[in-house]
Motif scaffolding. Structure first.
Motif, mmCIF file in Angstrom:
data_model
loop_
_atom_site.group_PDB
_atom_site.id
_atom_site.type_symbol
_atom_site.label_atom_id
_atom_site.label_comp_id
_atom_site.label_asym_id
_atom_site.label_seq_id
_atom_site.Cartn_x
_atom_site.Cartn_y
_atom_site.Cartn_z
ATOM 1 N N ASN A 3 0.827 -1.125 0.108
ATOM 2 C CA ASN A 3 0.026 0.065 0.011
ATOM 3 C C ASN A 3 0.824 1.228 -0.178
ATOM 4 N N ARG B 287 -6.792 -10.393 -8.865
ATOM 5 C CA ARG B 287 -6.081 -9.524 -7.850
ATOM 6 C C ARG B 287 -6.747 -9.792 -6.249
ATOM 7 N N LEU B 288 -5.631 -9.967 -5.616
ATOM 8 C CA LEU B 288 -6.105 -10.293 -4.092
ATOM 9 C C LEU B 288 -5.796 -8.946 -3.365
ATOM 10 N N ASP B 289 -6.887 -8.284 -2.940
ATOM 11 C CA ASP B 289 -6.678 -6.828 -2.252
ATOM 12 C C ASP B 289 -6.537 -6.917 -0.793
ATOM 13 N N GLU B 290 -6.950 -7.884 -0.210
ATOM 14 C CA GLU B 290 -6.819 -8.058 1.193
ATOM 15 C C GLU B 290 -5.856 -9.247 1.708
ATOM 16 N N ALA B 291 -4.513 -9.360 1.117
ATOM 17 C CA ALA B 291 -3.553 -10.072 1.678
ATOM 18 C C ALA B 291 -3.399 -9.852 2.955
ATOM 19 N N VAL C 58 -1.095 -9.305 -7.377
ATOM 20 C CA VAL C 58 -1.712 -9.234 -8.522
ATOM 21 C C VAL C 58 -1.100 -10.540 -9.359
ATOM 22 N N THR D 49 -2.858 -4.203 5.153
ATOM 23 C CA THR D 49 -2.809 -5.473 4.200
ATOM 24 C C THR D 49 -2.136 -4.843 2.888
ATOM 25 N N SER D 50 -1.957 -5.722 2.264
ATOM 26 C CA SER D 50 -1.269 -5.409 0.674
ATOM 27 C C SER D 50 -2.094 -6.059 -0.388
ATOM 28 N N SER D 51 -1.720 -6.071 -1.796
ATOM 29 C CA SER D 51 -2.396 -6.467 -2.590
ATOM 30 C C SER D 51 -1.394 -7.515 -3.379
#
Length: 401
Positions: free
Chosen positions: A177, A208-212, A196, A192-194
């Motif tokens: 982020n 895309r995983l937006d709530e790693a 892709v 969190t981070s993402s």
């Protein structure tokens, strides 16, 4: 505290999955030599099919005992001066201002001495990170470089090194982020981070995983074309996870990192103590004999290779390191090769042979090819190192991470 002490503390303490002593090794080698040929090899892609079975739930109490047999070979010294010359390596490597694969080359200007270069079916994926004014401020760029050399920027910012699927058509990396801060408040808030996943044929984001569950989630490998194993670090959700692209994220084990992923079999080596290997396809756990260092699986998952120094922390002190190849399931030693200051991440060309950077008397360097039978040859001609004490590089991120 001087620069070396700061670097040593930042590297050894800041990244849990890297063995202590990495900074010492980097400083020691950087002071000793300036490379005129970069031995930058990383993550060659091989087209090995992955099993179609669904990933099973792993039972840590179920230890697999039906491992295939493996032979053993006594230690052999790798001496550049006495190796025969073989063909150029069929992996991605960099020298003389160009990306190389076999006899083919593509001009490319690197801005860092420590890139990640991954061979694709018709080109390369290149990650390079350039430091900013702040020692912790780095801007990474990921390039898609076709064999014709017309580079395409796929992403830029605070990006982790990418991993590529076995087919070489998709890649995944972590995106931190913009307001990410590594401090206690961020950890408590669960920042969190993402992650892709990019289609390398179109350059578009496919998943895309937006709530790693971490401010610094880092993909470590594809266990299948639709599933990525990633490591979440630097907050209370630290652990190893698998993400299925339909949206499900499963915790494999908390409070541990990921050492390596085998794309051919679904084996995942966790940075536990002792090291533990999950067989995600069979739903079993292996605790084979292992070596300190960064393990690298062969394309079909039959073998695992590690650069290590027996009885000591990798990259510290003096003496010689060893390349050890073991059976990935049983941990039985297949071959052990003694070599001076090898690059700590070998790259497999095929199921029975790999390539790594090796040095000779601190004065020359070359890429060396070795097989599971213990036979070695030169993959590139030895190059004389430029020993200029006024110009040396301390890596912040390397192709080993």
């Amino acid at each position: 505290m001087n620069l070396e002490e700061l670097l040593r503390t930042a590297v050894d303490d800041g990244v849990r999955s890297v063995p202590p002593g990495l900074a010492d090794g980097a400083i020691r080698r950087a002071k000793r030599q300036r490379r005129t040929t970069r031995i930058a090899v990383a993550g060659g892609v091989a087209a090995f099919g992955l099993a179609a079975a669904a990933i099973a739930v792993v039972d840590p109490t179920e230890i697999r005992t039906d491992a295939p047999p493996a032979g053993g070979t006594d230690g052999t010294v790798v001496d550049l001066a006495h190796l025969d010359a073989g063909p150029p390596p069929e992996i991605a490597w960099y020298a003389d201002g160009a990306l190389h694969h076999g006899t083919e080359s593509t001009p490319f200007d690197l801005e860092t001495d420590y890139p990640v270069i991954i061979r694709l079916p018709d080109g390369y994926l290149v990650w390079e990170s350039v430091p900013g004014p702040d020692s912790a401020d780095h801007t990474a760029t990921i390039w898609l470089v076709p064999d014709d050399g017309e580079r395409v920027e796929l992403g830029s910012g605070d990006l982790t090194p990418p991993v590529v699927s076995a087919a070489g058509d998709i890649a995944a990396w972590g995106v931190r982020n913009d307001d990410w801060v590594l401090d206690e408040e961020a950890r408590e808030q669960g920042v969190t981070s993402s992650i892709v996943v990019v289609d390398l044929t179109t350059g578009e984001v496919a998943h895309r995983l937006d709530e790693a569950p971490s401010p610094s989630a880092s993909p470590k490998g594809f266990v299948r074309e639709d599933r990525v194993v990633f490591e979440a670090a630097a907050n209370t959700a630290w652990g190893a996870y698998v993400w299925e692209f339909d949206g499900e994220v499963t915790l494999l084990r908390a409070d541990t990192g990921v050492d390596a992923v085998s794309q051919g079999t679904g084996l995942v080596r966790l940075a536990a103590s002792p090291p533990m290997t999950l067989d995600l396809e069979a739903g079993t756990t292996l605790v084979p004999e292992a070596d300190p260092g960064w393990p690298v699986y062969s394309p079909g998952g039959r073998y695992v290779a590690t650069i290590t120094r027996p009885g000591t922390t990798l990259g510290t002190g003096t003496g010689r390191d060893q390349l050890v190849i073991r059976d990935a399931y049983s941990g039985e030693e297949v071959v052990r090769l003694d070599t001076e200051a090898p690059e700590s991440l070998p790259v497999w060309e095929n199921e029975t042979g790999l390539v790594f950077g090796a040095y000779q008397d601190g004065a020359t360097a070359a890429l060396v090819r070795c097989t599971v039978d213990g036979e070695c040859e030169l993959a590139t001609e030895p190059q004389v190192l430029d020993d200029d004490p006024d110009t040396f590089d301390i890596p912040y991120r390397t192709s080993n991470w």
